[in-house]
Each structure stands twice: as structure tokens, then as C-alpha cells.
Design an enzyme around this catalytic site. Structure first.
Site, short mmCIF file in Angstrom:
data_model
loop_
_atom_site.label_atom_id
_atom_site.label_comp_id
_atom_site.label_asym_id
_atom_site.label_seq_id
_atom_site.Cartn_x
_atom_site.Cartn_y
_atom_site.Cartn_z
N GLN A 169 24.26 77.66 -69.68
CA GLN A 169 24.03 76.23 -69.74
C GLN A 169 22.57 76.24 -69.49
OE1 GLN A 169 26.33 73.67 -67.04
NE2 GLN A 169 25.15 71.86 -67.27
N PHE A 170 21.59 75.97 -70.49
CA PHE A 170 20.23 75.98 -70.41
C PHE A 170 19.70 74.69 -69.33
CE2 PHE A 170 20.50 73.32 -73.84
CZ PHE A 170 19.40 72.30 -73.85
N THR A 171 20.63 73.66 -69.52
CA THR A 171 20.33 72.45 -68.69
C THR A 171 20.21 72.73 -67.33
OG1 THR A 171 22.33 71.65 -68.36
CG2 THR A 171 20.88 71.03 -70.36
#
Length: 154
Positions: free
Chosen positions: A83-85
Site C-alpha cells: 500500500q504505497f499510499t
């Protein structure tokens, strides 16, 4: 590296309507590699996740890790989802910037290394699909949600 741990009764990840990973009791691990991260940060993060005592013992105290969920050596599941966010920066306005996240190729390499090491050290490991649009379903147990960050040494 950044992770958000959620203690779950169950969790699953679907991609294009198909379940690609699912666990019963254990940890949903949302993980993000940031610029400058190396395998060292991933190894430290995994070590902390596996030893973190956030599951209840017979007296209801958080005294058990995912590696000893029932006090008899039974391991809980790990559902590891990229989850790069988690690297979002919202200080400059209302639209998040993700420039702190590792570049996609490096993020994928670090995620895959993290997952491989998790599978080497733990018996129940499921994953999402890196860079896919995923639907994550979970029953947060507690609720217990814990953020972790391991930063590179200067």
C-alpha cells in the site's frame, strides 16, 4: 518502511472479483517501502511484527504474538498487502503527494523480499497483488490497529 497492522478475526483480498489471499485470526499487514529503504528496514519491520505482543492471553492481556496466538504455539495468519499510499504527504494541500514512496520497481523488489522472508519465518502467509486495484475486507478484532515505521539510519 511503514506498516499498519490490524489484528483481525479474518481478512481477505480480492482482485477482479477473485480472492487472492485470505486468513483467519492474525494480522492484516499494510506495508509501504519509502525512498532510501533497504532490505535492512524490511527485516527489522518483520522482526517487530512477528514478536509484537498484541493478542490476548487467557487473562485478556495483550501478551501473545502472531507466532503464538493461542499460547500453545499455534500461529496466526499474516495477510501482507502492498500500500504505497501509506507514504502520503498532505502538508502541501488537499491532494496527497506520494513522492516519499519508493519507485515502483524498488517498491516491488522490497515488498517481494519482505514477503519471501515472512514466508521463511512464518507458516501462514497470504498476500495481495503488488500494484493491483485490490478490495480488502477485514474484521478488525478489538479493534486493534498499530502503525509501525522503521527508518533508514543516517
Amino acid at each position: 518502511m511503514i506498516a499498519v497492522l490490524q489484528r483481525v478475526s479474518s481478512a481477505r483480498v480480492d482482485v477482479d472479483g477473485q480472492t487472492v489471499g485470505a486468513i483467519g485470526a492474525g494480522l492484516l499487514v499494510l506495508v509501504c517501502a519509502e525512498q532510501g529503504d533497504t532490505q535492512v528496514q524490511g527485516d527489522k519491520l518483520l522482526a517487530k511484527i512477528l514478536k509484537l505482543r498484541i493478542f490476548s492471553d487467557a487473562q485478556g492481556k495483550m501478551n501473545r504474538s502472531v507466532q503464538d496466538l493461542d499460547g500453545q504455539g499455534a500461529q496466526g495468519g499474516l495477510l501482507i498487502v502492498s500500500q504505497f499510499t501509506l507514504a502520503a504527504d498532505v502538508t502541501g494541500g488537499n491532494r496527497p503527494s506520494f513522492t516519499a514512496a519508493a519507485a515502483p520497481d524498488e517498491g516491488r523488489r522490497l515488498y517481494e523480499t519482505f514477503v519471501a522472508e515472512a514466508r521463511r519465518q512464518h507458516t501462514v502467509v497470504q498476500t495481495g497483488v503488488f500494484a493491483a486495484s485490490m478490495q480488502v475486507s477485514l474484521v478488525n478484532d478489538g479493534p486493534v490497529t498499530i502503525p509501525l515505521r522503521i527508518v533508514p539510519m543516517a
